[in-house]
Design an enzyme around this catalytic site. Structure first.
Site, PDB file in Angstrom:
ATOM      1  N   GLU A 218       1.752  -0.525  -4.982  1.00  0.00           N
ATOM      2  CA  GLU A 218       1.323   0.372  -5.391  1.00  0.00           C
ATOM      3  C   GLU A 218       2.029   1.816  -5.326  1.00  0.00           C
ATOM      4  OE1 GLU A 218      -3.334   2.543  -4.521  1.00  0.00           O
ATOM      5  OE2 GLU A 218      -1.920   2.148  -2.211  1.00  0.00           O
TER       6      GLU A 218
ATOM      7  N   ASP B 286       0.834  -1.203  -0.261  1.00  0.00           N
ATOM      8  CA  ASP B 286       0.227  -0.011   0.076  1.00  0.00           C
ATOM      9  C   ASP B 286       1.099   1.289   0.156  1.00  0.00           C
ATOM     10  OD1 ASP B 286      -3.152   1.273   0.904  1.00  0.00           O
ATOM     11  OD2 ASP B 286      -1.693   2.356   2.007  1.00  0.00           O
TER      12      ASP B 286
END
Length: 720
Positions: free
Chosen positions: A396, A360
């Site tokens: 990401e 993330d």
């Protein structure tokens, strides 16, 4: 440490010296070693909790290189514990030691309990942040748990599925089975529920090769959510990076969650399904300086979190530097923070047998100081690590800052979430964008990944993710509807690139519903048949809706859970998605290892890839520049394949011609009068006017309805 406090908390007794490694609580039948890093602390107490929650404390008197350690005999797995750490209270210089706050072990392998809404767990007093809050937090927060790590893996080994053969399915552990009628009720929403035969059968039948689990490392909900009667459903508010979240356990929270997670992985592996974890190392649940003191803040606040870099000559600046939007940013350049991240990753691979990670907001972890740095310690350490460099690594590739947008720039071997694919394909199916960009994304995004030795498999293609609209909502809403989140619909993006097809939200208009279902199928087929790695969001293949909520992070209820009933499902979309994934699986031509070259791979042979105009000719520069062009044919040759067989033999496959038309009007698509393929047969179609089995020969045409995908397979591959 206040003597009164320790008289109240329990008797202080002796403890063995123990050792400084490994960090955490290491259990053996003889003793349990405890080691915790708190380099600037003056006193550290290990606190054990009985079944009646009575607390007994042991002062750790040994310190080695900033690590406080000790060992105790007669400790059993399931023992709950925490730390109380004393030291300077000087927030202006980054010291927030507070022995009144019970701290989780950063290396704890399991966690018991959770944060309660009305918790006095903040380090400072609300009325004066410079003054320490002396309210005891132990009744309002969780405890770490001693764990017996033994487990019978029965020979389980990494599956090692090749990237080009991978189909990722992003799912939440709880919401995927919470409403599943074929999962025993006590197991719904748990690791054990995900391992049930009915669930695994569904994933295999669909064609999934890997599940990407939304965060399962122990997390706590944000206090502001708890005050509104909500909770963090996505789990992206991590606080304990070694512990599987106990709320997904049907085996309790005294260590049973660890064995249950391992059993889930073992069953998924038996079915040929890899397990990828969505991990959130960029920030923690302690949020900004006014957030709760749960672990790191009370141990090494100055070292673990990034600070605003002070002006030259200025003193220490205790303002947190936040590029995560969550109040803090973990300083992955700090040696002990870096060590924790790497140790955690290796633990999940070696002890929990997971197959990879999706990071993330990866950009936040790549920074040296303020700047993005691809020579940062974390990337270099992972790249040289003999364990981590061989698992699936997905970034990401952005954070909440402008300079953090790194799509296409992560170094090999990293794969990336490709949001340019998402935006381009969404635009195409709502009648916007350019056909040139569409072709680039369908072919694997060579503009992003071909210049540094990476392949199309480094592009994780997706139409939707947990963060945003579902596919059904993408074709049913023009605007977000996040009122249930309690933020007056201010949260969530407005850049949805969606289209409601004439009515906002659910409707009884049969024509609109039919159009939406076809558009959903178009999106799913495009995703499944593009070069690169497809990622499907759980439930998109069956028309899951969130009622227009595009930021359902706090909706742990029917808004987010997958509805398994057939009443409101778009099962026609499911069947088409499954069929497209079957084609992809059975035909290597649809999951290329190498970049397309747009020329013959052997002398006199067909192009490996050709883009066709509906008129039956190769696209020209003028065609590519035509802003009104809304249809294109993608010819992919399977003759011969560029990858040899197991004995070096030349392999061939069927060739495919796929028509994508996003305009409202039908087109007459002609087959090129050439020698490459004498005829094609329709094997998949979202156009109700084009039936499977329809044959079209070179020089002939086929009418393709507006807003449709038609997949044609070459006839001379042995098919009837």
């Amino acid at each position: 440490m206040s003597p009164q406090l320790w008289t109240r908390l329990g008797e202080t007794v002796g403890i063995w010296p123990g050792r400084e490694w490994p960090l955490g609580a290491t259990w053996t039948p003889e003793s349990t070693n405890f080691a915790v890093y708190a380099p600037n602390a003056t006193r550290v107490h290990l606190c054990l909790f009985g079944d009646d929650d009575r607390e007994t404390s042991y002062e750790l008197t040994e310190q080695t290189l900033g690590i406080w350690h000790g060992a105790l005999p007669d400790i059993r797995p399931g023992q709950r514990y925490g730390y109380r750490v004393d030291g300077p209270w000087d927030p202006a210089n980054g010291y927030r030691f507070n022995p009144h706050k019970l701290l989780l072990d950063p290396y704890g392998l399991a966690t018991s309990g959770t944060v309660i809404a009305e918790q006095p767990i903040f380090g400072a007093r609300e009325d004066d942040p410079a003054v320490r809050d002396d309210t005891d937090s132990s009744a309002y927060t969780g405890r770490s748990v001693v764990v017996d790590p033994s487990f019978d893996w029965e020979g389980d080994r990494p599956l090692g599925t090749r990237w080009r053969d991978t189909v990722i399915y992003e799912l939440p552990v709880k919401g995927f089975t919470k409403l599943h009628d074929r999962v025993p009720e006590p197991l719904r929403g748990t690791y054990a529920g995900l391992a049930q035969p009915a669930v695994i059968e569904y994933l295999r039948d669909l064609g999934v090769t890997a599940v990407e689990l939304l965060p399962v490392q122990q997390f706590f909900s944000e206090p502001a959510l708890l005050e509104r009667g909500l909770s963090n459903y996505w789990g992206d508010n991590t606080i304990s990076y070694f512990a599987p979240d106990a709320s997904y356990s049907s085996s309790g929270d005294r260590g049973g969650q660890v064995a249950e997670f391992k059993s889930m992985v073992k069953e998924l592996h038996r079915a040929g399904i890899e397990v990828i974890l969505d991990v959130v190392y960029n920030h923690t649940a302690e949020a900004g300086p006014d957030g709760p003191t749960l672990s790191f803040r009370g141990l090494d606040d100055r070292g673990f979190y990034k600070r605003v870099i002070p002006a030259e000559g200025a003193g220490f600046d205790d303002t947190y530097w936040d590029v995560t939007g969550c109040g803090n940013t973990v300083d992955a350049w700090n040696p002990l923070a870096l060590r924790l991240i790497l140790d955690s990753l290796r633990y999940w691979v070696t002890e929990m047998h997971v197959d990879g990670f999706r990071f993330d907001l990866m950009s936040a972890l790549t920074r040296t100081g303020y700047e993005v740095d691809f020579a940062c310690a974390l990337l270099i350490a992972i790249d040289q690590d003999p364990i981590l460099r061989h698992v699936k690594l997905i970034a990401e590739p952005w954070d909440v800052s402008m300079d953090g947008y790194l799509v296409g720039r992560m170094p090999p071997p990293w794969a990336e979430w490709n949001d340019q694919y998402r935006d381009t394909i969404r635009d195409f199916w709502r009648g916007q964008g350019t056909i040139r960009n569409v072709a680039t994304r369908l072919a694997g995004s060579s503009d992003l990944y071909a210049d540094d030795g990476r392949s199309a498999s480094n592009s994780v293609n997706f139409i939707t993710a947990h963060d945003g609209f579902t596919v059904r909502d993408l074709v049913s809403y023009d605007h977000k509807h996040n009122e249930a989140n309690g933020e007056d619909n201010r949260d969530g993006t407005d850049n949805n690139r969606s289209w409601n097809h004439g009515a906002e939200g659910e409707t009884d208009d049969a024509a609109i519903v039919a159009e939406r279902r076809r558009q959903a199928a178009n999106l799913m087929l495009t995703l499944c048949l593009s070069n690169g790695v497809p990622m499907i969001t759980a439930g998109d293949e069956r028309g899951r809706t969130q009622g227009g909520n595009n930021n359902a992070y706090c909706q742990d209820n029917e808004i987010s859970w997958v509805d398994w009933s057939a009443d409101n499902a778009w099962l026609d979309v499911y069947e088409l998605t499954k069929a497209a994934l079957r084609l992809r699986r059975e035909h290597p031509a649809l999951r290329q290892r190498h970049w397309f070259e747009g020329r013959p791979t052997i002398e006199g042979g067909p192009f490996d890839l050709a883009w066709l105009h509906p008129d039956g000719r190769v696209m020209t520069d003028a065609d590519w520049g035509d802003a009104g062009q809304r249809a294109i044919g993608m010819y992919v040759s399977g003759r011969p394949l560029r990858e040899p067989g197991p004995r070096g033999e030349q392999l061939t496959d069927a060739s495919f011609l796929i028509w994508f038309t996003s305009g409202a009007d039908p087109i007459e698509a002609r087959i090129m009068p050439q020698q490459w393929e004498p005829a094609f047969r329709v094997v998949l179609s979202t156009d109700p006017g084009v039936t499977e089995g329809t044959v079209c020969r070179a020089g002939e045409g086929i009418t393709v309805g507006g807003r449709s995908v038609v997949v044609m397979q070459s006839l001379d591959d042995g098919a009837d």
